[in-house]
Design an enzyme around this catalytic site. Structure first.
Site, PDB file in Angstrom:
ATOM      1  N   ASP A  22       0.862  -1.177   0.000  1.00 44.45           N
ATOM      2  CA  ASP A  22       0.000   0.000   0.000  1.00 44.45           C
ATOM      3  C   ASP A  22       0.904   1.235   0.000  1.00 44.45           C
ATOM      4  OD1 ASP A  22       1.007   0.147   2.538  1.00 44.45           O
ATOM      5  OD2 ASP A  22      -0.901  -0.130   3.558  1.00 44.45           O
ATOM      6  N   ASP A  56      -8.020  -7.448   0.572  1.00 41.10           N
ATOM      7  CA  ASP A  56      -7.085  -7.721   1.661  1.00 41.10           C
ATOM      8  C   ASP A  56      -7.760  -7.295   2.946  1.00 41.10           C
ATOM      9  OD1 ASP A  56      -6.633  -4.705   1.151  1.00 41.10           O
ATOM     10  OD2 ASP A  56      -5.646  -5.088   3.051  1.00 41.10           O
ATOM     11  N   CYS A  88     -13.216 -28.348   7.625  1.00 43.00           N
ATOM     12  CA  CYS A  88     -11.974 -27.710   7.181  1.00 43.00           C
ATOM     13  C   CYS A  88     -10.869 -28.752   7.135  1.00 43.00           C
ATOM     14  CB  CYS A  88     -11.592 -26.579   8.142  1.00 43.00           C
ATOM     15  SG  CYS A  88     -10.030 -25.773   7.725  1.00 43.00           S
ATOM     16  N   CYS A 141      -7.609 -28.002   6.933  1.00 39.21           N
ATOM     17  CA  CYS A 141      -6.301 -27.431   7.252  1.00 39.21           C
ATOM     18  C   CYS A 141      -5.589 -28.297   8.286  1.00 39.21           C
ATOM     19  CB  CYS A 141      -6.437 -25.982   7.728  1.00 39.21           C
ATOM     20  SG  CYS A 141      -6.796 -25.786   9.483  1.00 39.21           S
ATOM     21  N   CYS A 196      -7.187 -28.274  11.859  1.00 40.99           N
ATOM     22  CA  CYS A 196      -8.435 -29.028  12.027  1.00 40.99           C
ATOM     23  C   CYS A 196      -8.222 -30.530  11.875  1.00 40.99           C
ATOM     24  CB  CYS A 196      -9.485 -28.514  11.048  1.00 40.99           C
ATOM     25  SG  CYS A 196      -9.970 -26.816  11.434  1.00 40.99           S
ATOM     26  N   HIS A 219      -5.477 -21.555  10.753  1.00 40.25           N
ATOM     27  CA  HIS A 219      -6.845 -21.968  10.386  1.00 40.25           C
ATOM     28  C   HIS A 219      -7.619 -20.821   9.723  1.00 40.25           C
ATOM     29  CE1 HIS A 219     -10.935 -23.295  10.305  1.00 40.25           C
ATOM     30  NE2 HIS A 219     -11.221 -22.133  10.872  1.00 40.25           N
TER      31      HIS A 219
HETATM   32 ZN   LIG Z   1      -9.042 -25.478   9.785  1.00 38.92          ZN
END
Ligand SMILES: [Zn+2]
Length: 399
Positions: free
Chosen positions: A91, A305, A343, A345, A348, A374
């Protein structure tokens, strides 16, 4: 050459496209995690790569104060300094100057402000903000603008918009005269285009198409313009049209998420997008919740963003397919289930809510790391799902 952008699918107002930067390709719509001081807090770069992050945001204001632009430039620019080979956007510093400095002083020339670190006095002008961004060397830089406060009356909003337009001209002029000073060199031979990059991905070889190589292309940074105009739709239109007249390879919508009601944000975004070129990337700055990023992508925003997923994670607020989870709550103390059963990830897959709650309650560093991992994964998955829906011609909706 700086960037190339191609819209590949359109469903309603939503677009799925590809943005080719000197540091790789970005699939849009895209969510860009915020790496304020050359780090996404708590996340090593290899994990960001594993999460599929294609572009990161860096804050010029913070990097200018610490470690300093000259340090980063001497070390080869932000990509090399932070060991991040993929795309980066910085930015202009304008937003932080306005949000972190109550004692700032704005003149036609620029803004005098005090460092939030040590109170020392500094000055940003369109020229010095561009010089800083060229020294940092992000793939995409932003014009220096004034983020109009909310609320603001018509006269104040118009004056602020006019100042941003004059600053956009000065930003572009400085950028064009100095962009060759970027601290990295990227040269590609032959065709550099979204199409040939796709082919390279498919064939694993850039030169299997036997097309004669054209001359080398020196890749450089690009500069996006920023539309202001407060909450006034007529001023937004004027700001968009006059920014497009100045001419940039991409356009951002700034000055939103500054305290206005959410319906107003949507209205302004919709009214502004109408006046931006369809063949250029459109970046909505500083939004939003998972529901909001889906909504804005459906309106035709390509890039977004927000610090929300990372900041909320550090405060134990987690976004899941079943809604928000405040992991500090006692009701998770004995909960053996995963944070989000939908999820995939690595948090998880491996840890229980009880363990995450324990880490948070014990103020362990790992709590911040896992929570951030996460939340970022959830945002990136959400955006990938939206992109997939657009490609299938389905309307994007949240979950
Ligand atoms: Zn997750």
């Amino acid at each position: 050459m700086s960037i190339q952008f191609k819209v590949e699918n359109q469903t309603g107002m939503a677009r799925a496209g590809r943005l080719l930067t000197p540091h790789g390709e970005v699939e849009t719509p895209v969510f860009m995690p915020v790496g304020t001081v050359a780090t996404v807090k708590g996340m090593p770069q290899d994990i960001l790569e594993e999460l599929g992050v294609q572009i990161l945001l860096g804050n010029t204001y913070h990097l200018y104060l610490r470690p300093g632009v000259e340090t980063v430039r001497k070390l080869g620019g932000l990509h090399r300094f932070m060991a991040w080979p993929r795309a980066i956007l910085t930015d202009s510093g304008g937003f932080q100057v306005f949000s972190l400095n109550e004692l700032r002083k704005v003149t036609e020339d620029g803004v005098t402000f005090r460092s939030h670190l040590d109170g020392s006095s500094h000055f940003f002008s369109p020229e010095s903000a561009m010089a800083a961004q060229i020294g940092l060397g992000a793939d995409i830089t932003m014009a220096f603008d004034e983020c109009t406060e909310f609320p603001a009356d018509h006269a104040r909003t118009k004056a602020s918009m006019e100042l941003t337009l004059r600053w956009a001209e000065r930003s572009k002029k400085y950028f064009e005269e100095h962009k060759q000073e970027v601290p990295w060199k990227k040269v590609v031979s032959g065709q550099w285009s979204v199409a040939s990059e796709n082919q390279k991905l498919e064939t694993g070889n850039a030169h299997t198409d036997h097309r004669p190589l054209t001359t080398d292309h020196y890749l450089t940074q690009s500069l996006f313009g920023i539309v202001q105009g407060g909450m006034d739709l007529a001023l937004r239109k004027e700001s968009a049209e006059r920014t497009v007249e100045i001419g940039f390879p991409g356009y951002a919508i700034g000055g939103l998420s500054v305290g206005e009601p959410r319906e107003r944000t949507r209205e302004v975004v919709e009214a502004t997008l109408e006046h931006l070129p369809k063949d250029k990337p459109r970046y909505l700055m500083g939004v939003g919740t998972p529901e909001e990023i889906v909504e804005y992508a459906s309106l035709g925003v390509d890039m977004m963003d927000c610090v929300l997923p990372t900041r909320a994670a550090r405060h134990g607020l987690l976004f899941t397919s079943e809604g928000k989870v405040s992991i500090k709550q006692a009701r998770y103390a004995q909960d053996p289930g995963p944070l989000d059963p939908n999820c995939d990830c690595r948090v998880c897959r491996r840890y229980s809510r009880a363990y995450l709650r324990h880490l948070y309650a014990s103020n362990e560093v790992l709590a911040q790391v896992l929570n951030t991992l996460h939340n970022l994964s959830f945002y990136l998955d959400t955006m990938r799902r939206v992109r997939h829906s657009i490609q299938l011609g389905e309307e994007s909706r949240f979950l």
